[in-house]
Design a protein around this motif. Structure first.
Motif, PDB file in Angstrom:
ATOM      1  N   SER A  50      34.099  20.394 -61.750  1.00 26.19           N
ATOM      2  CA  SER A  50      33.478  19.245 -62.422  1.00 26.19           C
ATOM      3  C   SER A  50      32.643  19.683 -63.619  1.00 26.19           C
ATOM      4  CB  SER A  50      32.612  18.458 -61.439  1.00 26.19           C
ATOM      5  OG  SER A  50      31.544  19.248 -60.943  1.00 26.19           O
ATOM      6  N   GLN A  51      31.945  20.793 -63.494  1.00 24.72           N
ATOM      7  CA  GLN A  51      31.153  21.302 -64.625  1.00 24.72           C
ATOM      8  C   GLN A  51      32.051  21.643 -65.808  1.00 24.72           C
ATOM      9  OE1 GLN A  51      28.917  24.634 -63.098  1.00 24.72           O
ATOM     10  NE2 GLN A  51      27.679  23.353 -61.724  1.00 24.72           N
ATOM     11  N   SER A  52      33.179  22.284 -65.525  1.00 28.41           N
ATOM     12  CA  SER A  52      34.092  22.660 -66.606  1.00 28.41           C
ATOM     13  C   SER A  52      34.667  21.426 -67.293  1.00 28.41           C
ATOM     14  CB  SER A  52      35.232  23.517 -66.042  1.00 28.41           C
ATOM     15  OG  SER A  52      34.749  24.725 -65.502  1.00 28.41           O
ATOM     16  N   LEU A  53      35.111  20.444 -66.512  1.00 27.28           N
ATOM     17  CA  LEU A  53      35.716  19.244 -67.091  1.00 27.28           C
ATOM     18  C   LEU A  53      34.699  18.460 -67.920  1.00 27.28           C
ATOM     19  CD1 LEU A  53      37.867  17.973 -64.068  1.00 27.28           C
ATOM     20  CD2 LEU A  53      38.669  19.168 -66.112  1.00 27.28           C
ATOM     21  N   LEU A  54      33.497  18.325 -67.420  1.00 23.35           N
ATOM     22  CA  LEU A  54      32.469  17.561 -68.143  1.00 23.35           C
ATOM     23  C   LEU A  54      32.020  18.297 -69.405  1.00 23.35           C
ATOM     24  CD1 LEU A  54      30.383  16.296 -65.088  1.00 23.35           C
ATOM     25  CD2 LEU A  54      31.885  14.935 -66.569  1.00 23.35           C
ATOM     26  N   ARG A  55      32.073  19.623 -69.391  1.00 22.41           N
ATOM     27  CA  ARG A  55      31.685  20.391 -70.574  1.00 22.41           C
ATOM     28  C   ARG A  55      32.779  20.358 -71.632  1.00 22.41           C
ATOM     29  NH1 ARG A  55      31.247  24.859 -68.306  1.00 22.41           N
ATOM     30  NH2 ARG A  55      33.079  26.003 -69.062  1.00 22.41           N
ATOM     31  N   TRP A  56      34.013  20.574 -71.219  1.00 25.76           N
ATOM     32  CA  TRP A  56      35.110  20.615 -72.188  1.00 25.76           C
ATOM     33  C   TRP A  56      35.421  19.240 -72.772  1.00 25.76           C
ATOM     34  CZ3 TRP A  56      38.100  23.916 -68.188  1.00 25.76           C
ATOM     35  CH2 TRP A  56      37.766  25.274 -68.367  1.00 25.76           C
ATOM     36  N   SER A  58      33.392  16.425 -72.991  1.00 25.60           N
ATOM     37  CA  SER A  58      32.150  15.665 -73.057  1.00 25.60           C
ATOM     38  C   SER A  58      32.363  14.326 -73.759  1.00 25.60           C
ATOM     39  CB  SER A  58      31.091  16.478 -73.816  1.00 25.60           C
ATOM     40  OG  SER A  58      29.902  15.743 -73.941  1.00 25.60           O
ATOM     41  N   GLY A  59      31.904  13.249 -73.126  1.00 25.08           N
ATOM     42  CA  GLY A  59      32.017  11.918 -73.721  1.00 25.08           C
ATOM     43  C   GLY A  59      33.328  11.218 -73.437  1.00 25.08           C
ATOM     44  N   ALA A  60      34.284  11.902 -72.767  1.00 26.12           N
ATOM     45  CA  ALA A  60      35.588  11.307 -72.477  1.00 26.12           C
ATOM     46  C   ALA A  60      35.546  10.547 -71.150  1.00 26.12           C
ATOM     47  CB  ALA A  60      36.667  12.387 -72.410  1.00 26.12           C
ATOM     48  N   ARG A  61      36.519   9.667 -70.984  1.00 22.48           N
ATOM     49  CA  ARG A  61      36.733   9.016 -69.693  1.00 22.48           C
ATOM     50  C   ARG A  61      37.737   9.886 -68.937  1.00 22.48           C
ATOM     51  NH1 ARG A  61      36.648   4.783 -73.447  1.00 22.48           N
ATOM     52  NH2 ARG A  61      38.916   5.015 -73.708  1.00 22.48           N
ATOM     53  N   ILE A  62      37.277  10.607 -67.929  1.00 24.04           N
ATOM     54  CA  ILE A  62      38.114  11.584 -67.226  1.00 24.04           C
ATOM     55  C   ILE A  62      38.624  10.985 -65.929  1.00 24.04           C
ATOM     56  CG2 ILE A  62      38.250  13.923 -66.299  1.00 24.04           C
ATOM     57  CD1 ILE A  62      35.783  14.630 -67.977  1.00 24.04           C
ATOM     58  N   ALA A  63      39.932  11.107 -65.719  1.00 22.33           N
ATOM     59  CA  ALA A  63      40.563  10.690 -64.467  1.00 22.33           C
ATOM     60  C   ALA A  63      41.351  11.868 -63.911  1.00 22.33           C
ATOM     61  CB  ALA A  63      41.480   9.496 -64.688  1.00 22.33           C
ATOM     62  N   ALA A  64      41.245  12.098 -62.612  1.00 24.26           N
ATOM     63  CA  ALA A  64      41.910  13.240 -61.985  1.00 24.26           C
ATOM     64  C   ALA A  64      42.756  12.787 -60.807  1.00 24.26           C
ATOM     65  CB  ALA A  64      40.868  14.266 -61.524  1.00 24.26           C
ATOM     66  N   VAL A  65      43.706  13.644 -60.429  1.00 25.34           N
ATOM     67  CA  VAL A  65      44.558  13.350 -59.282  1.00 25.34           C
ATOM     68  C   VAL A  65      44.937  14.645 -58.587  1.00 25.34           C
ATOM     69  CG1 VAL A  65      46.672  13.399 -60.677  1.00 25.34           C
ATOM     70  CG2 VAL A  65      46.674  12.193 -58.484  1.00 25.34           C
ATOM     71  N   TYR A  66      44.998  14.604 -57.256  1.00 29.19           N
ATOM     72  CA  TYR A  66      45.535  15.740 -56.500  1.00 29.19           C
ATOM     73  C   TYR A  66      46.228  15.223 -55.251  1.00 29.19           C
ATOM     74  CZ  TYR A  66      41.437  15.602 -53.297  1.00 29.19           C
ATOM     75  OH  TYR A  66      40.472  15.241 -52.390  1.00 29.19           O
ATOM     76  N   GLU A  67      47.055  16.063 -54.638  1.00 27.69           N
ATOM     77  CA  GLU A  67      47.836  15.665 -53.473  1.00 27.69           C
ATOM     78  C   GLU A  67      47.015  15.783 -52.198  1.00 27.69           C
ATOM     79  OE1 GLU A  67      51.233  18.196 -53.460  1.00 27.69           O
ATOM     80  OE2 GLU A  67      52.318  17.047 -54.987  1.00 27.69           O
ATOM     81  N   ALA A  68      47.199  14.812 -51.310  1.00 29.23           N
ATOM     82  CA  ALA A  68      46.547  14.866 -50.005  1.00 29.23           C
ATOM     83  C   ALA A  68      47.081  16.066 -49.232  1.00 29.23           C
ATOM     84  CB  ALA A  68      46.830  13.579 -49.233  1.00 29.23           C
ATOM     85  N   GLY A  69      46.210  16.693 -48.461  1.00 27.34           N
ATOM     86  CA  GLY A  69      46.652  17.851 -47.699  1.00 27.34           C
ATOM     87  C   GLY A  69      45.536  18.437 -46.877  1.00 27.34           C
ATOM     88  N   PHE A  70      45.615  19.739 -46.656  1.00 24.87           N
ATOM     89  CA  PHE A  70      44.689  20.428 -45.769  1.00 24.87           C
ATOM     90  C   PHE A  70      43.236  20.333 -46.230  1.00 24.87           C
ATOM     91  CE2 PHE A  70      45.336  23.348 -49.191  1.00 24.87           C
ATOM     92  CZ  PHE A  70      44.151  24.058 -49.286  1.00 24.87           C
ATOM     93  N   SER A  71      43.025  20.182 -47.520  1.00 26.97           N
ATOM     94  CA  SER A  71      41.667  20.256 -48.072  1.00 26.97           C
ATOM     95  C   SER A  71      40.856  18.984 -47.867  1.00 26.97           C
ATOM     96  CB  SER A  71      41.733  20.575 -49.574  1.00 26.97           C
ATOM     97  OG  SER A  71      42.413  19.540 -50.273  1.00 26.97           O
ATOM     98  N   GLY A  72      41.504  17.920 -47.406  1.00 22.99           N
ATOM     99  CA  GLY A  72      40.768  16.694 -47.145  1.00 22.99           C
ATOM    100  C   GLY A  72      40.308  16.003 -48.418  1.00 22.99           C
ATOM    101  N   PHE A  73      39.155  15.347 -48.317  1.00 22.35           N
ATOM    102  CA  PHE A  73      38.692  14.498 -49.414  1.00 22.35           C
ATOM    103  C   PHE A  73      37.365  14.959 -50.019  1.00 22.35           C
ATOM    104  CE2 PHE A  73      41.137  11.797 -46.430  1.00 22.35           C
ATOM    105  CZ  PHE A  73      42.220  11.542 -47.254  1.00 22.35           C
ATOM    106  N   GLY A  74      36.973  16.191 -49.727  1.00 20.07           N
ATOM    107  CA  GLY A  74      35.725  16.705 -50.281  1.00 20.07           C
ATOM    108  C   GLY A  74      35.745  16.765 -51.800  1.00 20.07           C
ATOM    109  N   LEU A  75      36.865  17.215 -52.373  1.00 20.63           N
ATOM    110  CA  LEU A  75      36.998  17.282 -53.831  1.00 20.63           C
ATOM    111  C   LEU A  75      36.921  15.889 -54.431  1.00 20.63           C
ATOM    112  CD1 LEU A  75      37.589  18.719 -56.491  1.00 20.63           C
ATOM    113  CD2 LEU A  75      40.030  18.674 -55.905  1.00 20.63           C
TER     114      LEU A  75
END
Length: 348
Positions: A50-56, A58-75
């Motif tokens: 999140s720090q990297s995305l917000l720094r690179w 900055s000021g953009a509307r950021i949307a992300a996606v990842y596949e459901a799996g072992f890692s759960g929903f913490g991200l």
């Protein structure tokens, strides 16, 4: 595809980020205005990402996606908390080009980012943290039961190997079976091994009972939804808490079709022109839910006359397997209706 370095102004622009999640790393691709603007791999650390995305961007509307799996929903929860929109997608729902047989982490991330930008991704329902915690007792019990079955098979295998059990003996390992085995006389080496396996079985049985007590407490202190499901024929404590916690809230399903699709009880369709052919159920969604609903359906047809009549009517035309799936579909549809109307199930 040309890679554009993110040295421009992103203020007010939309940036779409695909994340291929692994245990130790994230492979990330970011797109903006139809171009790939950043590709990188980093440690699997939500805060660092999140720090990297917000720094690179900055000021953009950021949307992300990842596949459901072992890692759960913490991200997902972390990105949402940082103001980054996020979707979690069912891997089976992502289209793959027929001529694309190359699969890499970076390609997966790029594909997700591209489909997110094209608005071709539909996210799955993400439970709240409390909803996830509510599932833990029944999921832990399921894990313990599977472990006990494995230990029981090891015990019977050991007894069969040395002639203390007949190949045709299909007894279920139970406290009574264990008591019978303890009375047998074994060579000292086998005695140690059998006793060790039995100790494991008994320990798992104790843990299962403790977990079941927690589930009973959960039901006693549960929501109105739990009370309604418990009133449905075929549903005991375990099936009730499994259906309630895995679905989370029946109120989020506006009609029967949506919940049938969610649990994977919708027939697959192969249609062309004027011809419409329905096949087997889609099997998308939770296999755990389908298993519980099917088991409950077998019990329900013995307890509710209208469900029993429907089962035999369908079975006469399409067979028992398809008939019991139809009853399972009826059950989950009726549960949704009861929850929506805040009434308990009336057995006929």
């Amino acid at each position: 595809m040309k890679l554009v370095e993110p040295d421009r102004d992103y203020v007010g622009k939309d940036v779409f980020v695909g994340i291929d999640v692994h245990k130790k790393t994230y492979a990330v691709t970011a797109r903006c205005e139809g171009l790939v603007v950043k590709k990188f791999t980093q440690l699997a650390d939500p805060a660092q990402l999140s720090q990297s995305l917000l720094r690179w961007f900055s000021g953009a509307r950021i949307a992300a996606v990842y596949e459901a799996g072992f890692s759960g929903f913490g991200l997902y929860r972390h990105l949402i908390a940082k103001g980054i929109k996020c979707l979690v997608v069912n891997p089976a729902s992502l289209e793959v080009e027929s001529n694309n047989r190359v699969k890499t982490d970076k390609r997966d991330a790029s594909r997700m980012a591209e489909k997110l930008e094209d608005d071709k991704i539909v996210g799955i329902y993400v439970p709240s943290l409390q909803e996830e915690l509510d599932r833990q007792y029944q999921r832990t019990r399921s894990q313990l039961v599977k472990s006990r079955v494995r230990i029981a098979n090891q015990l019977k295998g050991k007894l069969l190997e040395f002639g203390f059990l007949s190949p045709t003996d299909d007894q279920v390992v139970s406290a009574k079976f264990i008591s019978k085995i303890r009375r047998l006389s074994f060579p000292v080496e086998l005695e140690f091994c059998v006793s060790t396996i039995i100790s494991q079985w008994e320990h798992l049985t104790k843990l299962i009972r403790e977990t079941e007590r927690k589930i009973k407490e959960q039901i006693a202190n549960g929501s109105r939804q739990i009370q309604i499901i418990r009133s449905v024929p075929g549903f005991g404590d375990i099936s009730t808490i499994t259906i309630s916690t895995e679905i989370a809230s029946f109120l989020r399903f506006r009609n029967e079709k949506t919940i049938f699709s969610y649990v994977g009880l919708t027939p697959s369709e192969h249609s062309s022109g004027e011809h419409r052919r329905l096949g087997n159920i889609s099997r998308q969604g939770s296999s755990r839910l389908r298993h519980v609903l099917t088991e409950a359906a077998w019990r329900a047809i013995k307890q509710d006359s209208s469900l029993g009549e429907a089962f035999f009517r369908i079975a006469a035309r399409r067979g028992k397997k398809k008939a019991i799936v139809a009853i399972a579909r009826k059950l989950v549809g009726r549960i949704r209706a009861c929850v929506w109307n805040d009434v308990e199930f009336v057995t006929t």
